[in-house]
Design an enzyme around this catalytic site. Structure first.
Site, short mmCIF file in Angstrom:
data_model
loop_
_atom_site.label_atom_id
_atom_site.label_comp_id
_atom_site.label_asym_id
_atom_site.label_seq_id
_atom_site.Cartn_x
_atom_site.Cartn_y
_atom_site.Cartn_z
N HIS A 80 -4.68 -4.31 8.96
CA HIS A 80 -4.53 -3.28 9.98
C HIS A 80 -5.87 -2.99 10.66
CE1 HIS A 80 -0.60 -2.91 8.07
NE2 HIS A 80 -1.23 -2.81 6.93
N GLU A 116 -4.70 3.57 4.95
CA GLU A 116 -4.77 2.23 4.37
C GLU A 116 -5.85 1.41 5.08
OE1 GLU A 116 -1.36 -0.26 4.92
OE2 GLU A 116 -2.42 -1.98 4.08
N HIS A 171 -4.90 -5.07 1.34
CA HIS A 171 -3.96 -4.04 1.80
C HIS A 171 -3.75 -3.01 0.69
CE1 HIS A 171 -2.13 -5.79 5.56
NE2 HIS A 171 -2.80 -6.84 5.10
N GLU A 248 -1.94 -6.38 -2.31
CA GLU A 248 -1.55 -4.97 -2.19
C GLU A 248 -2.16 -4.29 -3.42
OE1 GLU A 248 -0.13 -3.57 0.26
OE2 GLU A 248 1.14 -5.01 1.31
ZN ZN Z 1 -0.91 -3.12 4.86
#
Ligand code: ZN
Length: 283
Positions: A80, A116, A171, A248
Site C-alpha cells: 500500500h 497498515e 503487509h 501478513e
Molecule cells: Zn495489505
C-alpha cells in the site's frame, strides 16, 4: 492486505495446493553475482601485449560487502502507501494482476489509528537496513509513506525488471479481532505468470515462516495452514517473475498482534526474522 472476500476464499480453496505442488520443481532463478575478474594465467611465451588490461582488476578489487547476501538483489515491497486513501481514482484503476483485472491497489487496513501502510513502511526500512548490512542490494517499491501507489502489477514488475533474486512484500492483515498470528502468502501456479516461480516461492515461504516462528511469532489461527497461505489472486506475486512472498505479519485488529506491530521492537524483530528467512532461502 484487504479483507479476504468470501468468493476469494473459494478460489483459494480450489487452488490451495498449487503453491506446494511445484515446491520440488526448478531451483530459484538467481541472477549471477557480479563476478570478480579472474587473473589470467599466462604461461606461454607469446603473451599478448595488446590485450592486457591493467585497470579493471584494480578498480574492481575494492572491498565489497562480505555478508552472506553479497551480490544478491532483493526487492522489498512495503504494501500500500500512506496516501492511497486520498487517491481513490488512482488506486481504483484496473491492472493486469495475472491474467485478470484488479484494482491498482487498496488503502490497506489499520489498527488503533495506526495504519497498515505505516507498519509496512517502518518494517521495510528496518528490513532494508538488515539486508544491506548482510551485503545485499535492496530495491524498494516505494520511497516514502506519503504518496500513492505504485500499483500491484508494477510492484511485481520492479522485481522482474531488476532480475532480482526474490521479492518480499510486507503487509498487516485486517481480520476478525479474535484471530491472531502471521501468515505467508505464496503464489499458486497461474499459467503464463507463475509457472516458474510458484515452486521457489513456496520454498521461500517455508524459510520465512520458519524464521518468524523461531523468532517467537505465532502462525495464524484464522487462515492458511501452518502459517502458509497459497493464493492465485495477488498481482504483486503473479507479476514478479521471481520468487515472491507476501508476509501478513499479524492481524492489526487483534490487540496483541497490534501491540507488537506498532512498536519499534516489533519492527526490528519481524525484520530480523524476514532477513534470516531470505538468507536461508538464498544460502
Ligand atoms: Zn495489505
Amino acid at each position: 492486505m484487504r479483507r479476504v472476500a468470501a468468493g476469494l476464499a473459494a478460489v483459494v480453496a480450489l487452488t490451495g495446493c498449487g503453491g506446494n505442488d511445484a515446491a520440488s520443481g526448478s531451483a530459484p532463478t538467481t541472477t549471477a553475482p557480479t563476478t570478480t575478474p579472474t587473473t589470467t594465467v599466462r604461461t606461454t611465451t607469446t603473451a599478448p601485449t595488446t590485450t592486457v588490461r591493467t585497470t579493471a582488476p584494480v578498480t574492481t578489487a575494492a572491498p565489497r560487502a562480505t555478508g552472506s547476501l553479497a551480490g544478491r538483489v532483493i526487492v522489498v515491497d512495503p504494501g500500500h502507501n500512506g496516501g492511497n486513501a486520498a487517491h481513490p481514482a488512482v488506486i481504483g484503476r484496473q491492472v493486469d494482476a495475472g491474467g485478470f483485472q484488479k484494482d491498482c491497489n487498496t488503502t490497506g487496513t489499520a489498527g488503533g489509528g495506526y495504519t497498515e501502510a505505516t507498519f509496512n513502511w517502518e518494517t521495510a526500512l528496518v528490513l532494508r537496513a538488515d539486508l544491506e548490512a548482510a551485503g545485499a542490494t535492496v530495491i524498494m517499491t516505494r520511497d516514502s509513506n506519503t504518496g500513492v501507489g505504485p500499483c500491484i502489477d508494477e510492484r511485481g514488475q520492479i522485481a522482474a525488471r531488476a532480475r532480482a533474486d526474490l521479492l518480499v512484500s510486507i503487509h498487516g492483515d485486517g481480520a476478525p479481532a479474535s484471530g491472531h498470528g502471521f501468515h505467508v502468502i505464496t503464489p499458486t501456479v497461474v499459467h503464463g505468470y507463475t509457472d516458474a516461480t510458484a515452486g521457489p516461492s513456496a520454498r521461500l515461504a517455508g524459510f520465512v515462516r520458519d524464521q518468524l516462528v523461531a523468532g517467537g511469532l505465532h502462525v495464524s489461527t484464522y487462515v492458511g495452514s501452518n502459517g502458509i497461505n497459497p493464493r492465485g489472486d495477488l498481482g504483486t506475486l503473479n507479476r514478479a517473475g521471481v520468487p515472491a512472498v507476501i508476509v501478513e505479519c499479524g492481524n492489526m485488529a487483534n490487540a496483541a498482534d497490534l501491540a507488537l506491530m506498532r512498536s519499534d521492537a516489533g519492527h526490528r524483530a519481524i525484520a530480523a526474522d524476514l532477513a534470516r528467512g531470505v538468507a536461508a532461502f538464498l544460502g
